[in-house]
Design a protein around this motif. Sequence first.
Motif, PDB file in Angstrom:
ATOM      1  N   GLU B  52      -8.859   7.040   1.121  1.00 49.11           N
ATOM      2  CA  GLU B  52      -6.864   6.370   0.874  1.00 49.11           C
ATOM      3  C   GLU B  52      -5.654   7.556   1.340  1.00 49.11           C
ATOM      4  O   GLU B  52      -5.193   8.714   1.156  1.00 49.11           O
ATOM      5  CB  GLU B  52      -6.745   6.788  -0.770  1.00 49.11           C
ATOM      6  CG  GLU B  52      -8.251   5.247  -1.292  1.00 49.11           C
ATOM      7  CD  GLU B  52      -7.406   4.166  -1.556  1.00 49.11           C
ATOM      8  OE1 GLU B  52      -6.232   3.747  -1.294  1.00 49.11           O
ATOM      9  OE2 GLU B  52      -7.952   2.969  -1.755  1.00 49.11           O
ATOM     10  N   THR B  73       4.654   1.017  -0.073  1.00 48.58           N
ATOM     11  CA  THR B  73       3.290   0.801   0.001  1.00 48.58           C
ATOM     12  C   THR B  73       3.941  -0.564   0.257  1.00 48.58           C
ATOM     13  O   THR B  73       4.645  -1.307  -0.088  1.00 48.58           O
ATOM     14  CB  THR B  73       2.107   1.156  -0.654  1.00 48.58           C
ATOM     15  OG1 THR B  73       1.334   0.375  -1.345  1.00 48.58           O
ATOM     16  CG2 THR B  73       3.375   0.558  -2.549  1.00 48.58           C
ATOM     17  N   SER B  74       2.482  -1.413   0.982  1.00 42.20           N
ATOM     18  CA  SER B  74       2.765  -2.654   0.589  1.00 42.20           C
ATOM     19  C   SER B  74       2.381  -3.507  -0.099  1.00 42.20           C
ATOM     20  O   SER B  74       2.126  -2.778  -1.045  1.00 42.20           O
ATOM     21  CB  SER B  74       1.796  -3.180   2.094  1.00 42.20           C
ATOM     22  OG  SER B  74       0.207  -3.360   1.931  1.00 42.20           O
ATOM     23  N   ALA B  76      -0.083  -5.222  -0.203  1.00 35.44           N
ATOM     24  CA  ALA B  76      -1.340  -5.184  -0.567  1.00 35.44           C
ATOM     25  C   ALA B  76      -1.855  -4.275  -1.810  1.00 35.44           C
ATOM     26  O   ALA B  76      -1.014  -3.048  -1.710  1.00 35.44           O
ATOM     27  CB  ALA B  76      -2.854  -5.050   0.964  1.00 35.44           C
ATOM     28  N   LYS B  79      -7.501  -0.991  -0.748  1.00 34.35           N
ATOM     29  CA  LYS B  79      -8.276  -1.147   0.190  1.00 34.35           C
ATOM     30  C   LYS B  79      -8.897  -2.691   0.667  1.00 34.35           C
ATOM     31  O   LYS B  79      -8.968  -3.242   1.525  1.00 34.35           O
ATOM     32  CB  LYS B  79      -9.274   0.056   0.665  1.00 34.35           C
ATOM     33  CG  LYS B  79      -9.352   0.195   1.686  1.00 34.35           C
ATOM     34  CD  LYS B  79      -8.754   0.788   2.970  1.00 34.35           C
ATOM     35  CE  LYS B  79      -8.548   2.665   2.883  1.00 34.35           C
ATOM     36  NZ  LYS B  79      -7.482   2.578   3.652  1.00 34.35           N
ATOM     37  N   GLU B  81      -8.850  -5.955  -0.400  1.00 34.86           N
ATOM     38  CA  GLU B  81      -7.607  -6.719   0.303  1.00 34.86           C
ATOM     39  C   GLU B  81      -6.488  -6.436   1.280  1.00 34.86           C
ATOM     40  O   GLU B  81      -6.295  -7.447   1.791  1.00 34.86           O
ATOM     41  CB  GLU B  81      -6.218  -6.642  -1.392  1.00 34.86           C
ATOM     42  CG  GLU B  81      -5.084  -7.867  -1.469  1.00 34.86           C
ATOM     43  CD  GLU B  81      -4.026  -8.190  -2.337  1.00 34.86           C
ATOM     44  OE1 GLU B  81      -4.504  -9.088  -3.214  1.00 34.86           O
ATOM     45  OE2 GLU B  81      -3.826  -6.859  -2.997  1.00 34.86           O
ATOM     46  N   TYR B  82      -5.769  -4.762   1.138  1.00 29.03           N
ATOM     47  CA  TYR B  82      -5.133  -4.495   2.746  1.00 29.03           C
ATOM     48  C   TYR B  82      -6.667  -5.269   3.643  1.00 29.03           C
ATOM     49  O   TYR B  82      -6.006  -5.471   4.651  1.00 29.03           O
ATOM     50  CB  TYR B  82      -5.488  -3.229   2.828  1.00 29.03           C
ATOM     51  CG  TYR B  82      -5.346  -2.458   3.880  1.00 29.03           C
ATOM     52  CD1 TYR B  82      -4.059  -2.720   5.049  1.00 29.03           C
ATOM     53  CD2 TYR B  82      -6.012  -2.014   4.917  1.00 29.03           C
ATOM     54  CE1 TYR B  82      -3.591  -2.400   5.451  1.00 29.03           C
ATOM     55  CE2 TYR B  82      -5.565  -1.111   5.729  1.00 29.03           C
ATOM     56  CZ  TYR B  82      -4.066  -1.417   6.591  1.00 29.03           C
ATOM     57  OH  TYR B  82      -3.385  -1.275   8.171  1.00 29.03           O
ATOM     58  N   GLY B  89      -0.432  -6.995   4.094  1.00 33.26           N
ATOM     59  CA  GLY B  89       0.400  -5.794   4.856  1.00 33.26           C
ATOM     60  C   GLY B  89       1.419  -5.309   5.821  1.00 33.26           C
ATOM     61  O   GLY B  89       2.017  -4.235   6.276  1.00 33.26           O
ATOM     62  N   ARG B 152       1.449   3.041   2.333  1.00 32.76           N
ATOM     63  CA  ARG B 152       0.776   2.713   1.894  1.00 32.76           C
ATOM     64  C   ARG B 152      -0.199   1.110   2.449  1.00 32.76           C
ATOM     65  O   ARG B 152       0.490   0.645   2.379  1.00 32.76           O
ATOM     66  CB  ARG B 152       0.459   2.845   0.801  1.00 32.76           C
ATOM     67  CG  ARG B 152      -0.941   2.733   0.167  1.00 32.76           C
ATOM     68  CD  ARG B 152      -0.788   3.330  -1.327  1.00 32.76           C
ATOM     69  NE  ARG B 152      -1.437   4.775  -1.629  1.00 32.76           N
ATOM     70  CZ  ARG B 152      -1.758   5.450  -1.594  1.00 32.76           C
ATOM     71  NH1 ARG B 152      -2.907   5.370  -1.436  1.00 32.76           N
ATOM     72  NH2 ARG B 152      -1.680   6.146  -2.336  1.00 32.76           N
ATOM     73  N   PHE B 153      -1.105   1.306   2.629  1.00 33.15           N
ATOM     74  CA  PHE B 153      -1.720   0.065   3.316  1.00 33.15           C
ATOM     75  C   PHE B 153      -0.962  -0.648   4.281  1.00 33.15           C
ATOM     76  O   PHE B 153      -0.525  -2.069   4.289  1.00 33.15           O
ATOM     77  CB  PHE B 153      -2.101  -1.113   2.075  1.00 33.15           C
ATOM     78  CG  PHE B 153      -2.803  -0.349   0.905  1.00 33.15           C
ATOM     79  CD1 PHE B 153      -4.463  -0.151   1.219  1.00 33.15           C
ATOM     80  CD2 PHE B 153      -2.482  -0.460  -0.646  1.00 33.15           C
ATOM     81  CE1 PHE B 153      -5.125   0.984   0.237  1.00 33.15           C
ATOM     82  CE2 PHE B 153      -2.890  -0.116  -1.330  1.00 33.15           C
ATOM     83  CZ  PHE B 153      -4.403   0.997  -1.328  1.00 33.15           C
ATOM     84  N   CYS B 154      -0.954   0.111   5.176  1.00 35.08           N
ATOM     85  CA  CYS B 154       0.298  -0.540   6.594  1.00 35.08           C
ATOM     86  C   CYS B 154      -0.245  -1.285   7.494  1.00 35.08           C
ATOM     87  O   CYS B 154      -1.101  -0.395   8.179  1.00 35.08           O
ATOM     88  CB  CYS B 154       1.239   0.611   6.986  1.00 35.08           C
ATOM     89  SG  CYS B 154       1.903   0.097   7.626  1.00 35.08           S
ATOM     90  N   ARG B 155       0.283  -2.377   7.719  1.00 44.86           N
ATOM     91  CA  ARG B 155       0.213  -3.558   9.199  1.00 44.86           C
ATOM     92  C   ARG B 155       1.178  -2.797  10.482  1.00 44.86           C
ATOM     93  O   ARG B 155       2.761  -2.878   9.649  1.00 44.86           O
ATOM     94  CB  ARG B 155      -0.783  -4.376   8.965  1.00 44.86           C
ATOM     95  CG  ARG B 155      -1.568  -5.030   8.371  1.00 44.86           C
ATOM     96  CD  ARG B 155      -2.692  -5.351   8.684  1.00 44.86           C
ATOM     97  NE  ARG B 155      -3.712  -5.576   8.113  1.00 44.86           N
ATOM     98  CZ  ARG B 155      -4.959  -5.957   8.914  1.00 44.86           C
ATOM     99  NH1 ARG B 155      -5.100  -6.265   9.647  1.00 44.86           N
ATOM    100  NH2 ARG B 155      -6.304  -6.180   8.007  1.00 44.86           N
TER     101      ARG B 155
END
Lengths: 456, 254
Positions: B52, B73-74, B76, B79, B81-82, B89, B152-155
Amino acid sequence: MGRFSDLRELFAKANEVKSGDQLAGIAAQSEQERVAAKCALADLPLATIHATPLLEDDVTRLIYESFDEQAFAPVRSMTVGELREYLLADTTGERELKALQPGLIPEMAAAVAKIMSNKDLVLAAAKIRNVTRCRNTLGERGVLAIRTQPNHPADDIAGILLAAFEGLFYGCGDAVIGVNPATDSVETVSAILHALQRFVGAYEIPTQTCCLAHIGTQLAALEAGAPIDLLFQSVAGTQDANRSFGVSLAMLREGRERILEHHRQRTDVQWVGENVMYFETGQGSALSAESHHGLDQLTLEARAYGVARAYSPMLVNSVVGFIGPEYLFDERQIVRAGLEDHFMGKLLGLPMGCDVCYTNHAEADQNSTDNLLMLLSAAGCNYFMGVPCSDDVMLNYQSTSYHDAVAMRRIFNLQPAPKFLTWLEGRGYYRDHQPAALDGALRRELMGQAEELLSR
Amino acid sequence: MAKDLMPEILNRIRQRTPARLFLGRSGGGYLTSTQLALRSAHAAARDAVRDEFDLPEHLGQTLLEKFGIFETTSSARSKDEYLLRPDLGRKLSDSSRELVRANCASAADLQIVIGDGLSTTAVKSQVPTLLPEIRELAETRGWRLGRPFAVRFCRVGILNDIGDILHPEIAVLLIGERPGLATAESLSAYLAYRPRPGHTDAERNLISNIHQRGVTVHEAAARIMNLAEKMREKKISGTQIREQLPDGSRYSLK
């Protein structure tokens, strides 16, 4: 169609479980709904599929332009379920299936795949050999070819050539020596293309080379004097998804024409055929580009093959576990997709290979690739990837290895492409149709050549 | 004689490429040592994926303070779900949108964003040296730099959302790549000219493999700025921009 409102819904819900269809919100909501869709699909006449385009775009237009009414005649009155039985029947052989290829549109191949078991997909595909020719001949029965994939994280030429060179000792490289560049620039791609051509020329290796950059970069390199054997491009099943790859059908057509002209000018090479394109595909790519238009990923994959076959490719493979768990969650889904892709491609006339692979965030491991590799070898897949110890150090995923090639050829009694095999035997890299043991003389040659490559 | 040469040659091969070359075979299988080394590397990669994002640990307090980096944070929420929902994301959460709006100046010449992606190890290894280099190059050009932040939880698609909120001329996303077996330290830089909803990879440019044995941080910074300059000049990004590599670079024709 019963409870299903249209063909798109029916097609999507009849699929085996795929996380990508769930992500798109189009998957069956229960196992019973899935089977109900399969039953309804089995009763659907092929003629209805032909009469009901799922989408209007340039890919659909291309598919209908290349449809051969006469070839369709033998199966015109069949349902999808009857087509399945026809494909599997003892009395249906390679001759019938080859004649049928131009009479099937991709949506029919997708429909029948949805109601076939994994074994069905292997059995039907194993009947069909799609043979192609460029600098050598690939795809004949009894042949399993390998694309050497000698990628390097900084496109270091010696690093690339050392990996390609080692592959030869395992009988790898007959499908193509194909490098994915880390940097998609004209300078880098030109350097790789020149180096691969010099390598193949110096050892007189009967194979093709390729640098898997964007088509525009490759053509710019060609313009600047780089030699191209196979022109590569990733393709997908909708016009919009192709646009997200930065490519159009016109670019593919014009690119192919330019390569054919370029081959005519390269009189130093003994060309044995005019298959000059290399395409990669994969379920989920259209959804990932948010351009799936509500269609399921299996049907879209079949439509990508509809694009590919319009340009008479030398090589086509799906990169089946590359896209990640949001589209193919685990080993079970990756294996299923790999078998579907290979079957549909073969049925539509393509020289199907497969990049059997997974990424480190998917629920899969090397045992998963072992499994799919063996299933696809049984299905008569044209070629696999050869990556040093299966670990692609540039693209950061795991595929199949030089070692795997040796194992599959041994288990299934397969050989490298004929011209390549003769060359291997001539060099002493193969003895009695098997990779030679690295005894004193061969080891000295290997190290001597490696040293030469290192000192360039 | 040849035998004496071998370790030396193998050593040079290992220096030239991280690919697992010349490791021998037992029939159609690996030697046992290779087989187990691959399993071990896969285990490390799996663990890197699950790790994380922790800003003080991965970027360091000094860097956070120097650049005023804050965390967002995105959409999501975990982790898992991301991994299964790329659409989440690609969008900042509602509260993060507000945070970004309140803390960042809009319409910067260059907006840098740091995403965990699939490897926090990559962020930790590359960003603390890469970020200052990019800033230095941007400042010599007199560009206005937006305040960088982490997601965080980035696309990659988060670029469109950032374009929508902040309207930078150039947005650069530094994001951890999927870890491989050879390294989990590889970072990617995605660049977009005036990103906005609807943009795809066709409108973006990518410099990948930023790590010690790939594209070094120093080279990456120069290439990011060269690309960004080209984009500003042509007012476009994506497949129509072709990267010209600087003279003397190791990518030039040999």
